[in-house]
Design a protein around this motif. Structure first.
Motif, PDB file in Angstrom:
ATOM      1  N   ALA A  75       9.303  17.227 -11.968  1.00 22.79           N
ATOM      2  CA  ALA A  75       8.970  15.829 -12.258  1.00 22.79           C
ATOM      3  C   ALA A  75       9.417  14.978 -11.072  1.00 22.79           C
ATOM      4  CB  ALA A  75       9.682  15.373 -13.519  1.00 22.79           C
ATOM      5  N   LYS A 132       0.859  -1.178   0.000  1.00 23.45           N
ATOM      6  CA  LYS A 132       0.000   0.000   0.000  1.00 23.45           C
ATOM      7  C   LYS A 132       0.896   1.229   0.000  1.00 23.45           C
ATOM      8  CE  LYS A 132      -3.694   2.617   0.897  1.00 23.45           C
ATOM      9  NZ  LYS A 132      -3.151   3.706   0.057  1.00 23.45           N
ATOM     10  N   LEU A 146      11.764  15.149  -2.909  1.00 24.87           N
ATOM     11  CA  LEU A 146      12.177  14.080  -3.822  1.00 24.87           C
ATOM     12  C   LEU A 146      12.735  14.636  -5.123  1.00 24.87           C
ATOM     13  CD1 LEU A 146       9.046  11.792  -3.321  1.00 24.87           C
ATOM     14  CD2 LEU A 146      11.273  11.569  -2.207  1.00 24.87           C
ATOM     15  N   SER A 147      12.221  15.796  -5.527  1.00 24.53           N
ATOM     16  CA  SER A 147      12.775  16.458  -6.714  1.00 24.53           C
ATOM     17  C   SER A 147      12.365  17.917  -6.704  1.00 24.53           C
ATOM     18  CB  SER A 147      12.319  15.781  -7.999  1.00 24.53           C
ATOM     19  OG  SER A 147      11.019  16.193  -8.332  1.00 24.53           O
ATOM     20  N   THR A 148      13.138  18.720  -7.437  1.00 27.39           N
ATOM     21  CA  THR A 148      12.952  20.163  -7.440  1.00 27.39           C
ATOM     22  C   THR A 148      12.838  20.639  -8.877  1.00 27.39           C
ATOM     23  OG1 THR A 148      14.391  20.218  -5.510  1.00 27.39           O
ATOM     24  CG2 THR A 148      14.014  22.317  -6.610  1.00 27.39           C
ATOM     25  N   TYR A 198       9.436  21.879 -15.018  1.00 27.78           N
ATOM     26  CA  TYR A 198       8.528  22.421 -14.011  1.00 27.78           C
ATOM     27  C   TYR A 198       8.169  21.422 -12.921  1.00 27.78           C
ATOM     28  CZ  TYR A 198       8.472  26.027 -17.508  1.00 27.78           C
ATOM     29  OH  TYR A 198       8.867  26.986 -18.402  1.00 27.78           O
ATOM     30  N   ARG A 256      -0.778  18.329  -4.087  1.00 24.79           N
ATOM     31  CA  ARG A 256      -1.586  17.721  -5.151  1.00 24.79           C
ATOM     32  C   ARG A 256      -1.199  16.251  -5.268  1.00 24.79           C
ATOM     33  NH1 ARG A 256       0.353  20.311  -9.351  1.00 24.79           N
ATOM     34  NH2 ARG A 256       1.234  18.481 -10.365  1.00 24.79           N
ATOM     35  N   THR A 257      -2.171  15.375  -5.069  1.00 23.37           N
ATOM     36  CA  THR A 257      -1.909  13.937  -5.191  1.00 23.37           C
ATOM     37  C   THR A 257      -2.540  13.435  -6.497  1.00 23.37           C
ATOM     38  OG1 THR A 257      -3.903  13.295  -4.000  1.00 23.37           O
ATOM     39  CG2 THR A 257      -1.944  13.744  -2.673  1.00 23.37           C
ATOM     40  N   LYS A 258      -2.642  12.133  -6.630  1.00 21.01           N
ATOM     41  CA  LYS A 258      -3.131  11.542  -7.882  1.00 21.01           C
ATOM     42  C   LYS A 258      -4.450  12.132  -8.373  1.00 21.01           C
ATOM     43  CE  LYS A 258      -1.237   6.978  -6.828  1.00 21.01           C
ATOM     44  NZ  LYS A 258      -0.981   7.225  -5.375  1.00 21.01           N
ATOM     45  N   TYR A 311      -1.270  12.773 -13.188  1.00 15.98           N
ATOM     46  CA  TYR A 311      -2.020  11.738 -12.467  1.00 15.98           C
ATOM     47  C   TYR A 311      -1.123  10.798 -11.646  1.00 15.98           C
ATOM     48  CZ  TYR A 311      -5.771  13.041 -15.742  1.00 15.98           C
ATOM     49  OH  TYR A 311      -6.711  13.724 -16.464  1.00 15.98           O
ATOM     50  N   GLU A 312       0.173  11.023 -11.681  1.00 20.30           N
ATOM     51  CA  GLU A 312       1.171  10.209 -10.980  1.00 20.30           C
ATOM     52  C   GLU A 312       1.323   8.802 -11.551  1.00 20.30           C
ATOM     53  OE1 GLU A 312       0.992  10.271  -6.709  1.00 20.30           O
ATOM     54  OE2 GLU A 312       0.712  12.441  -6.648  1.00 20.30           O
ATOM     55  N   SER A 347       8.442  17.760  -5.811  1.00 17.94           N
ATOM     56  CA  SER A 347       7.807  16.489  -5.424  1.00 17.94           C
ATOM     57  C   SER A 347       8.251  16.192  -4.003  1.00 17.94           C
ATOM     58  CB  SER A 347       8.284  15.347  -6.309  1.00 17.94           C
ATOM     59  OG  SER A 347       7.955  15.595  -7.639  1.00 17.94           O
ATOM     60  N   VAL A 348       7.309  15.878  -3.157  1.00 23.76           N
ATOM     61  CA  VAL A 348       7.652  15.722  -1.738  1.00 23.76           C
ATOM     62  C   VAL A 348       6.953  14.532  -1.108  1.00 23.76           C
ATOM     63  CG1 VAL A 348       8.077  18.189  -1.336  1.00 23.76           C
ATOM     64  CG2 VAL A 348       5.749  17.264  -1.055  1.00 23.76           C
ATOM     65  N   ASN A 363       5.882  23.059  -6.775  1.00 27.04           N
ATOM     66  CA  ASN A 363       6.217  22.081  -7.821  1.00 27.04           C
ATOM     67  C   ASN A 363       7.362  21.144  -7.464  1.00 27.04           C
ATOM     68  OD1 ASN A 363       4.158  23.177  -9.528  1.00 27.04           O
ATOM     69  ND2 ASN A 363       5.543  24.911  -9.802  1.00 27.04           N
ATOM     70  N   PHE A 404       6.827   8.755  -8.117  1.00 23.06           N
ATOM     71  CA  PHE A 404       7.091   8.556  -6.695  1.00 23.06           C
ATOM     72  C   PHE A 404       7.571   7.147  -6.392  1.00 23.06           C
ATOM     73  CE2 PHE A 404       4.359  12.181  -7.133  1.00 23.06           C
ATOM     74  CZ  PHE A 404       4.954  13.118  -6.289  1.00 23.06           C
ATOM     75  N   GLU A 463      -3.885   8.486   0.727  1.00 27.91           N
ATOM     76  CA  GLU A 463      -4.529   9.458  -0.154  1.00 27.91           C
ATOM     77  C   GLU A 463      -5.447  10.354   0.680  1.00 27.91           C
ATOM     78  OE1 GLU A 463      -4.404  10.049  -3.660  1.00 27.91           O
ATOM     79  OE2 GLU A 463      -2.562   8.920  -3.392  1.00 27.91           O
ATOM     80  N   GLU A 523       2.321  11.632  -0.364  1.00 30.61           N
ATOM     81  CA  GLU A 523       3.257  12.002  -1.433  1.00 30.61           C
ATOM     82  C   GLU A 523       2.518  12.855  -2.450  1.00 30.61           C
ATOM     83  OE1 GLU A 523       5.868   7.877  -1.685  1.00 30.61           O
ATOM     84  OE2 GLU A 523       4.137   8.188  -2.993  1.00 30.61           O
ATOM     85  N   GLY A 524       3.244  13.712  -3.093  1.00 31.93           N
ATOM     86  CA  GLY A 524       2.622  14.506  -4.149  1.00 31.93           C
ATOM     87  C   GLY A 524       3.472  15.705  -4.493  1.00 31.93           C
ATOM     88  N   PHE A 525       2.865  16.594  -5.273  1.00 31.79           N
ATOM     89  CA  PHE A 525       3.525  17.831  -5.685  1.00 31.79           C
ATOM     90  C   PHE A 525       3.106  18.955  -4.744  1.00 31.79           C
ATOM     91  CE2 PHE A 525       3.102  15.220  -9.419  1.00 31.79           C
ATOM     92  CZ  PHE A 525       4.285  15.411 -10.106  1.00 31.79           C
TER      93      PHE A 525
END
Lengths: 445, 445
Positions: free
Chosen positions: B407, A10, A104-106, B405, A47-49, B210-211, A75-76, A73, B243, A14, A29-31
């Motif tokens: 990823a 899992k 996770l990314s910038t 932007y 922002r998630t899925k 949408y991930e 990813s965290v 923007n 992710f 969400e 997780e999300g942006f």
């Protein structure tokens, strides 16, 4: 040596699962969709899925300290405590008090346009389309195509429940099903071949195999004109069924599918319908009118002069939809018995009046979204009609094997996914309901 | 005025529903698949959507009398009495004593080849493919593509259960994702465009939206060579997920999907599996081996001389599958860390050894069926790699918006539907698992 067991853990929680974790610690997780700095704390929207969730950063929640590299923007992965709160309307909702942010990314650069408002404000359609990789990140924009997923899913689920087989037919073809000039040609190792205009021939052949078949796939039309309702590549939802009693069986199956789709959307896509403020149509029964009678109504009731006696003008489709709404309170109307001249060579003529065909269009909120009807199943009748149209019968030998070696009475339809989406969601331009539209001016992104 | 209510009447009875009607009168619809005249009666085999059922004509069953126009390949509606009987193995089954035959359509000519035996006997593959509209009517032939429906359905169902969004991306594209010469060019109103080799760019862009996304759709490769494992148009089952912690997450998701597919086939397609006598693979865990180590095994264990140090030869894929079977009793094996040189520009290099990539292939019964891996998500890293390969970065501006932007770490794969079908069913040629194959010599039917 490593082994992979395929047991899926899992993932992160969400937003719609937060209620079960009230006052607990979760990781999402999300942006980072938006950061709003307030006095002494910040709102951080993730922002998630399929959702957005409000998180709050304040120094008193933990030892974690925000830094300037954590920007919109990114990813965290956010860990924090779930607390109950209220939205603007006073409804209970959940937010997360941030205990830690793992980046996770910038992004390389900040967004060139604003995508984190409720909708894309003041972004012209052309800019929206050019910047699709980022404009689709706007929650309202991406909701459009989640609804579109649901429409296609509903079509498929309904047909599978009704014993249809899903098929996937070639897009590189030896001949066009619709004829005419709007076909893309392709050099195929020196042979001239085409991009499919419709899976028509294959659907029919496969009625001889599975009786009932459907396909959801791309079709290509080399439309030279640039209108708000045409695309050069679009998704056609097609079915074809054998052993019909009349072409009314086809209309019935389509009506059943549309009802199923609307119910599925309400059940599984309510989040997106709400966000898009969709006015959902109701279907109990769909009225049916003959083409000839429709033209009479256009002349007599709407006082319009007819210029094309064999087909509808776009304005006439709108008038008929207006009529259906006022007369029957229906957003849909079937028009039947189109003139033979304007229907393809495989359409079955009406034995009672061969100037017309056993065919129909379905109009929805001002626009044709489906063309369908009964097809010719008798070999001699089909060959005769092809010859009368000056077609070279020998070019269609493989298609005609279907008729020659036994074809049942059958018919089917094609339903344009983007047009259905467009009119369901109330857009004026089909490009709004197309992720990456192709038209005479556009092949990017 | 007529109205259509979309309420679908239950159609004719299907053969697997006969048990519920023992000694009752039913109506079935279908094709006359075979007539065998015996002394005083005839066996009449009816082919329905997914089955065949034995009916018996004898004058003593009713007043109905057979006539010479009722021939094989007629479409018919048969009414009769359901009676219990036994098949050749002594299992209980049901047949129908014919009370009436209504002929719905009649073929123009008798079949030019025999399609109503258990399988197509002595029909060369080329003839089979040329006559697809009729050869697919053979129960064993059509079962192949019913199983194929099930494979794609399982892939889709599993991913939807794991929060993937279904996407449909354009097939007419501005650039090829795989590069190289095997791309079809198209004249698009004077612009040079291409047929998609892979939905790669779009999948990645949509990870930002949408991930998790997937698509089952056609891709096109202008392969000039004519082999038993290549097609010029095939169905690619693709997914891409954001992710991820490592590319092992991708392999895990694929393994989960394959397990799900095999279970679904056993549950919902057992009729076809039995007809085709499929030897179903078992998956508990799939072994994983590095490319470098695999090459060592090929040299040391199989004493083969390596000629290509950057990729596998087809024979080497077979050897690795042989190894997996003998060593781990597995029909599948993941090979990881392919050399960077032979992987596309978007593949993530292994930070521990940049000559290799964080990528994998999945081999199944002697053949590669999947290529996948982690992708580059950092803008600068991606631009750098493109430049080092001599690519024009400005041609990929819209694709690179995804990286620029923001990823997330992500990866995905493409799984060839026909190759998976082919190896599952034990064919030597991928065309056997393709309804209407396109190759350098064939674009018909």
């Amino acid at each position: 040596m490593d082994r992979i067991d395929g047991i899926i853990q899992k993932g992160a929680v969400e937003p719609d699962e937060l209620a079960a974790h009230e006052n607990g610690i979760v990781t999402i997780e999300g942006f980072i969709h938006r950061i709003r700095e307030m006095t002494g704390f910040s709102f951080v929207i993730i922002r998630t899925k399929r959702d957005v969730v409000q998180c709050i950063y304040a120094p008193e929640f933990s030892d974690f300290r925000w830094n300037e590299n954590i920007v919109e923007n990114c990813s965290v992965k956010i860990t924090g405590k779930v607390v109950a709160s209220q939205d603007a309307k006073g409804n209970k909702r959940y937010e997360i008090q941030i205990h830690n942010v793992e980046v996770l990314s910038t992004p390389k650069e900040p967004m060139p346009i604003v995508i984190n408002k409720k909708q894309l404000d003041n972004v012209p359609l052309d800019t929206n389309l050019t910047m699709r990789p980022i404009t689709l990140r706007n929650p309202k924009e991406r909701a459009i195509f989640k609804v579109q997923e649901g429409i296609a899913r509903g079509f498929r689920e309904f047909l599978m429940q009704n014993e249809f087989t899903e098929i996937r037919t070639p897009k590189i073809v030896f001949a066009g099903a619709e004829g005419g000039a709007n076909i893309f040609k392709l050099d195929y190792f020196g042979k001239k071949v085409y991009l499919t205009q419709s899976p028509q021939f294959y659907k029919q052949m496969l009625v001889g195999v599975y009786e009932r078949v459907f396909e959801i796939g791309p079709v290509f039309r080399a439309e030279h004109h640039d209108t708000s309702r045409h695309l050069n590549e679009y998704i056609s939802m097609d079915f074809e069924m054998g052993f019909i009693n009349s072409f009314y069986d086809i209309m019935n199956m389509e009506t059943g599918a549309l009802k199923y789709i609307l119910e599925l959307l309400k059940k599984e896509y309510s989040k997106e319908l709400e966000l898009l403020q969709v006015k959902m149509p109701e279907i109990t029964e769909i009225p049916v009118i003959r083409f000839k009678d429709a033209k009479d109504i256009i002349v007599n009731k709407y006082k319009k002069k007819i210029t094309d006696f064999n087909d509808f003008e776009p304005e006439e489709e709108q008038l008929m939809c207006d009529y259906a709404k006022k007369q029957f309170n229906s957003d849909f109307i079937f028009v039947t018995h189109y003139p033979s001249k304007k229907r393809p060579f495989y359409a079955m003529d009406d034995p009672e009046d061969p100037e017309y065909t056993l065919s129909f269009d379905l109009l929805f909120r001002g626009m044709e979204i489906t063309t369908g009807g009964q097809r010719i199943h008798d070999y001699d009748m089909q060959v005769e009609k092809m010859k009368s149209r000056g077609m070279k019968v020998e070019d269609f030998e493989s298609y005609l094997m279907f008729h020659k070696y036994g074809a049942p009475p059958h018919g089917g339809l094609g339903l344009g996914l983007e047009r259905l989406t467009m009119n369901l969601l109330g857009f004026k331009n089909v490009r709004n309901a197309t992720m990456f539209p192709r038209d005479i001016n556009r092949v990017t992104p």
